[in-house]
Design a protein around this motif. Structure first.
Motif, PDB file in Angstrom:
ATOM      1  N   LYS A   1     -15.036   8.824  10.569  1.00  0.00           N
ATOM      2  CA  LYS A   1     -14.013   9.643   9.915  1.00  0.00           C
ATOM      3  C   LYS A   1     -13.594   9.062   8.573  1.00  0.00           C
ATOM      4  O   LYS A   1     -13.807   7.879   8.290  1.00  0.00           O
ATOM      5  N   ASN A   2     -12.987   9.906   7.755  1.00  0.00           N
ATOM      6  CA  ASN A   2     -12.508   9.468   6.451  1.00  0.00           C
ATOM      7  C   ASN A   2     -11.359   8.468   6.607  1.00  0.00           C
ATOM      8  O   ASN A   2     -10.643   8.467   7.606  1.00  0.00           O
ATOM      9  N   THR A   3     -11.187   7.641   5.587  1.00  0.00           N
ATOM     10  CA  THR A   3     -10.122   6.634   5.627  1.00  0.00           C
ATOM     11  C   THR A   3      -8.770   7.301   5.422  1.00  0.00           C
ATOM     12  O   THR A   3      -8.549   7.975   4.410  1.00  0.00           O
ATOM     13  N   PRO A   4      -7.833   7.123   6.355  1.00  0.00           N
ATOM     14  CA  PRO A   4      -6.513   7.742   6.211  1.00  0.00           C
ATOM     15  C   PRO A   4      -5.636   6.944   5.248  1.00  0.00           C
ATOM     16  O   PRO A   4      -5.901   5.773   4.962  1.00  0.00           O
ATOM     17  N   THR A   5      -4.593   7.583   4.749  1.00  0.00           N
ATOM     18  CA  THR A   5      -3.577   6.833   4.012  1.00  0.00           C
ATOM     19  C   THR A   5      -2.781   6.005   5.008  1.00  0.00           C
ATOM     20  O   THR A   5      -2.784   6.282   6.207  1.00  0.00           O
ATOM     21  N   HIS A   6      -2.099   4.991   4.497  1.00  0.00           N
ATOM     22  CA  HIS A   6      -1.407   4.039   5.373  1.00  0.00           C
ATOM     23  C   HIS A   6       0.046   3.888   4.934  1.00  0.00           C
ATOM     24  O   HIS A   6       0.333   3.817   3.736  1.00  0.00           O
ATOM     25  N   GLN A   7       0.926   3.875   5.896  1.00  0.00           N
ATOM     26  CA  GLN A   7       2.332   3.641   5.586  1.00  0.00           C
ATOM     27  C   GLN A   7       2.639   2.154   5.781  1.00  0.00           C
ATOM     28  O   GLN A   7       2.549   1.620   6.883  1.00  0.00           O
ATOM     29  N   CYS A   8       2.989   1.500   4.674  1.00  0.00           N
ATOM     30  CA  CYS A   8       3.317   0.075   4.724  1.00  0.00           C
ATOM     31  C   CYS A   8       4.634  -0.131   5.464  1.00  0.00           C
ATOM     32  O   CYS A   8       5.370   0.821   5.728  1.00  0.00           O
ATOM     33  N   GLU A   9       4.937  -1.370   5.762  1.00  0.00           N
ATOM     34  CA  GLU A   9       6.168  -1.685   6.491  1.00  0.00           C
ATOM     35  C   GLU A   9       7.409  -1.251   5.718  1.00  0.00           C
ATOM     36  O   GLU A   9       8.442  -0.942   6.307  1.00  0.00           O
ATOM     37  N   ASP A  10       7.299  -1.237   4.364  1.00  0.00           N
ATOM     38  CA  ASP A  10       8.462  -0.808   3.560  1.00  0.00           C
ATOM     39  C   ASP A  10       8.513   0.700   3.381  1.00  0.00           C
ATOM     40  O   ASP A  10       9.352   1.227   2.640  1.00  0.00           O
ATOM     41  N   GLY A  11       7.599   1.440   4.051  1.00  0.00           N
ATOM     42  CA  GLY A  11       7.601   2.895   3.984  1.00  0.00           C
ATOM     43  C   GLY A  11       6.708   3.481   2.915  1.00  0.00           C
ATOM     44  O   GLY A  11       6.513   4.698   2.860  1.00  0.00           O
ATOM     45  N   THR A  12       6.136   2.650   2.042  1.00  0.00           N
ATOM     46  CA  THR A  12       5.261   3.133   0.977  1.00  0.00           C
ATOM     47  C   THR A  12       3.932   3.621   1.542  1.00  0.00           C
ATOM     48  O   THR A  12       3.332   2.980   2.410  1.00  0.00           O
ATOM     49  N   GLU A  13       3.459   4.775   1.045  1.00  0.00           N
ATOM     50  CA  GLU A  13       2.153   5.293   1.458  1.00  0.00           C
ATOM     51  C   GLU A  13       1.100   4.831   0.452  1.00  0.00           C
ATOM     52  O   GLU A  13       1.266   5.000  -0.764  1.00  0.00           O
ATOM     53  N   VAL A  14       0.019   4.236   0.933  1.00  0.00           N
ATOM     54  CA  VAL A  14      -1.025   3.710   0.045  1.00  0.00           C
ATOM     55  C   VAL A  14      -2.403   4.130   0.524  1.00  0.00           C
ATOM     56  O   VAL A  14      -2.610   4.418   1.709  1.00  0.00           O
ATOM     57  N   GLU A  15      -3.337   4.158  -0.433  1.00  0.00           N
ATOM     58  CA  GLU A  15      -4.739   4.393  -0.109  1.00  0.00           C
ATOM     59  C   GLU A  15      -5.395   3.051   0.222  1.00  0.00           C
ATOM     60  O   GLU A  15      -4.911   1.988  -0.167  1.00  0.00           O
ATOM     61  N   ALA A  16      -6.500   3.109   0.931  1.00  0.00           N
ATOM     62  CA  ALA A  16      -7.199   1.880   1.315  1.00  0.00           C
ATOM     63  C   ALA A  16      -7.779   1.183   0.092  1.00  0.00           C
ATOM     64  O   ALA A  16      -8.359   1.821  -0.789  1.00  0.00           O
ATOM     65  N   GLU A  17      -7.610  -0.126   0.062  1.00  0.00           N
ATOM     66  CA  GLU A  17      -8.196  -0.926  -1.005  1.00  0.00           C
ATOM     67  C   GLU A  17      -9.690  -1.106  -0.762  1.00  0.00           C
ATOM     68  O   GLU A  17     -10.498  -1.096  -1.673  1.00  0.00           O
ATOM     69  N   LYS A  18     -10.058  -1.284   0.498  1.00  0.00           N
ATOM     70  CA  LYS A  18     -11.467  -1.377   0.885  1.00  0.00           C
ATOM     71  C   LYS A  18     -11.592  -1.073   2.377  1.00  0.00           C
ATOM     72  O   LYS A  18     -10.595  -1.003   3.099  1.00  0.00           O
ATOM     73  N   ARG A  19     -12.830  -0.915   2.805  1.00  0.00           N
ATOM     74  CA  ARG A  19     -13.106  -0.586   4.204  1.00  0.00           C
ATOM     75  C   ARG A  19     -14.418  -1.255   4.589  1.00  0.00           C
ATOM     76  O   ARG A  19     -15.386  -1.216   3.818  1.00  0.00           O
ATOM     77  N   GLU A  20     -14.439  -1.874   5.747  1.00  0.00           N
ATOM     78  CA  GLU A  20     -15.669  -2.518   6.182  1.00  0.00           C
ATOM     79  C   GLU A  20     -15.773  -2.508   7.699  1.00  0.00           C
ATOM     80  O   GLU A  20     -14.812  -2.188   8.408  1.00  0.00           O
ATOM     81  N   ASP A  21     -16.953  -2.840   8.171  1.00  0.00           N
ATOM     82  CA  ASP A  21     -17.209  -2.890   9.602  1.00  0.00           C
ATOM     83  C   ASP A  21     -16.275  -3.902  10.260  1.00  0.00           C
ATOM     84  O   ASP A  21     -16.186  -5.058   9.830  1.00  0.00           O
ATOM     85  N   VAL A  22     -15.576  -3.485  11.311  1.00  0.00           N
ATOM     86  CA  VAL A  22     -14.579  -4.360  11.928  1.00  0.00           C
ATOM     87  C   VAL A  22     -15.219  -5.595  12.560  1.00  0.00           C
ATOM     88  O   VAL A  22     -14.634  -6.689  12.546  1.00  0.00           O
ATOM     89  N   ILE A  23     -16.418  -5.456  13.090  1.00  0.00           N
ATOM     90  CA  ILE A  23     -17.080  -6.606  13.709  1.00  0.00           C
ATOM     91  C   ILE A  23     -17.451  -7.642  12.656  1.00  0.00           C
ATOM     92  O   ILE A  23     -17.206  -8.842  12.823  1.00  0.00           O
ATOM     93  N   GLU A  24     -18.036  -7.190  11.542  1.00  0.00           N
ATOM     94  CA  GLU A  24     -18.388  -8.127  10.480  1.00  0.00           C
ATOM     95  C   GLU A  24     -17.131  -8.776   9.898  1.00  0.00           C
ATOM     96  O   GLU A  24     -17.132  -9.968   9.559  1.00  0.00           O
ATOM     97  N   PHE A  25     -16.064  -8.004   9.782  1.00  0.00           N
ATOM     98  CA  PHE A  25     -14.789  -8.520   9.276  1.00  0.00           C
ATOM     99  C   PHE A  25     -14.306  -9.684  10.144  1.00  0.00           C
ATOM    100  O   PHE A  25     -13.950 -10.760   9.647  1.00  0.00           O
ATOM    101  N   LEU A  26     -14.289  -9.486  11.460  1.00  0.00           N
ATOM    102  CA  LEU A  26     -13.811 -10.523  12.371  1.00  0.00           C
ATOM    103  C   LEU A  26     -14.792 -11.692  12.476  1.00  0.00           C
ATOM    104  O   LEU A  26     -14.384 -12.857  12.554  1.00  0.00           O
TER     105      LEU A  26
END
Length: 413
Positions: free
Chosen positions: A347-372
């Motif tokens: 699926k497409n990358t969703p926008t994200h609501q930060c802890e301070d309430g700000t909505e932001v677009e993803a800075e980057k996206r990668e495979d979660v397994i490779e990330f960990l």
């Protein structure tokens, strides 16, 4: 490189190959225009180029102009890639190229070269179809486990290997054991004694065959299966003819009707349940440890964010990842602080609501397994892929999001 580091690299490489295989399996061609070429390590690159050139020439006879063009373009792309190689890499290489369906009547040309698969490419193979040929690679990835195989009766015996799903016959022997009927006017007692001696000699010969093959590899082996009719296999095992270190790793005796090479395949079928249990035994032990720590020891973590935090702190001893996990992690910049969200890789990358309430677009996206795994590598943490072919392995995926860890010490995260 330490054994531990070697295993980690092997696991990572297998995972990367698995991802590529799944990607290739999703591709479709509108005709027989997707080219797959398997090149063994000892094949001359010049011979591969000559074969590709010949196939390019013969493709001129394809009636469909679109298919003809696509096949020739795929072969040209493969030929261009081969220019960069003097010799195939260790274990060989696999090349895929073709025009895939991109939707809306459009096609995209895809070319991939996989160097050094987990197991050696056994023979040169050229394949052109509406789908890429991935089955040989799938079998290589399934090649977990090394088992010795012995089938015998009083007439013949065969010894070989089971490497993952591949049965490899190696040695055979025929006996000089006489039949049960007394011959040549010998007394019944003398004939029976000579026959028992011949049987004993044959069992010793079979054991010597097996020991020569198995003893040098005994520390790499996961077990031995012995097959044949009763009472032959029982006599052989009860007589302790095998080297004691080989005898100690016999997983079981199985009734097998044939003792030629086909009997080795029958033995694998007969021992399927034992093999399945042995193959995932390490996974079962790791999950037992995880659940024990989760309930009683406080040295367990699960879910993406808690596990990530523990990895960063260096507190994770073993990272547990479900082999069926297929998600991405989106990274968001929240005022200079990174926040993370696991998302469906389809699926497409969703926008994200930060802890301070700000909505932001993803800075980057990668495979979660490779990330960990990248964090784990930096912190000296082992990564283990857990099968879903048993209950607790399935729980890791469905109840814990496919991500967990056994900790070095309790952190409270």
């Amino acid at each position: 490189m330490s054994e531990q580091e070697g295993e980690a690299q092997s696991d990572r490489k297998k995972y990367e190959f698995q991802k590529i295989i799944e990607e290739l399996q999703d591709y479709e061609g509108s005709g027989t225009q997707l080219v797959s070429i398997y090149v063994p390590e000892d094949k001359q690159i010049s011979d591969v180029v000559a074969h590709v050139t010949q196939e390019h020439s013969e493709a001129a006879n394809i009636k469909s102009k679109q298919t003809r063009t696509n096949v020739q373009d795929a072969l040209t792309s493969i030929k261009d890639r081969l220019r960069y190689y003097k010799n195939p890499p260790e274990n060989g290489m696999v090349l895929f190229s073709g025009a895939i369906d991109a939707g809306g009547g459009q096609t995209d040309m895809v070319t991939k070269v996989l160097e050094g698969p987990p197991q050696p490419v056994e023979s040169f193979r050229y394949h052109c179809d509406s789908a890429f040929l991935t089955e040989p690679l799938e079998h290589m990835l399934a090649d977990k486990g090394l088992y010795g195989l012995i089938v015998l009766d009083r007439r013949e015996a065969n010894v070989g290997w089971l490497r993952g799903k591949r049965v490899e016959p190696v040695k055979s022997a025929s006996s000089l054991v006489p039949g049960k009927q007394r011959k040549g006017g010998q007394s019944a007692q003398r004939f029976a004694r000579l026959r028992l001696e011949a049987i004993d000699n044959f069992y010793q010969e079979v054991a010597e065959m097996a020991n020569e093959l198995f003893v040098p590899e005994r520390h790499e082996m996961d077990g031995v299966l012995v097959g044949g009719p009763s009472p032959t296999k029982d006599e052989f095992m009860d007589g302790e003819y095998l080297h004691h270190e080989v005898q100690d790793i016999v997983l079981g005796k199985f009734d097998v009707a044939y003792t030629d090479e086909s009997g080795l395949y029958d033995l694998v079928d007969a021992g399927e349940e034992v093999l399945a249990d042995a193959e995932i035994m390490e996974d079962k032990e790791l999950m037992e440890t995880f659940f024990k720590q989760l309930h009683n020891g406080n040295k367990a973590t699960y879910g993406f964010e808690p596990t990530r935090q523990n990895l960063v702190m260096g507190s994770v001893e073993t990272l547990l990842i479900s082999e069926d996990l297929r998600d991405d992690v989106a990274v968001y910049d929240c005022g200079g602080t990174e926040e993370y969200e696991v998302v469906d890789h389809r699926k497409n990358t969703p926008t994200h609501q930060c802890e301070d309430g700000t909505e932001v677009e993803a800075e980057k996206r990668e495979d979660v397994i490779e990330f960990l795994m990248n964090i784990a590598d930096q912190r000296g943490t082992d990564t283990k892929f857990i099968s879903t072919d048993f209950e607790k392995g399935e729980q890791l995926l469905n109840a814990f999001g496919g991500i967990a860890g056994i900790l070095r010490y309790s952190t409270g995260v």
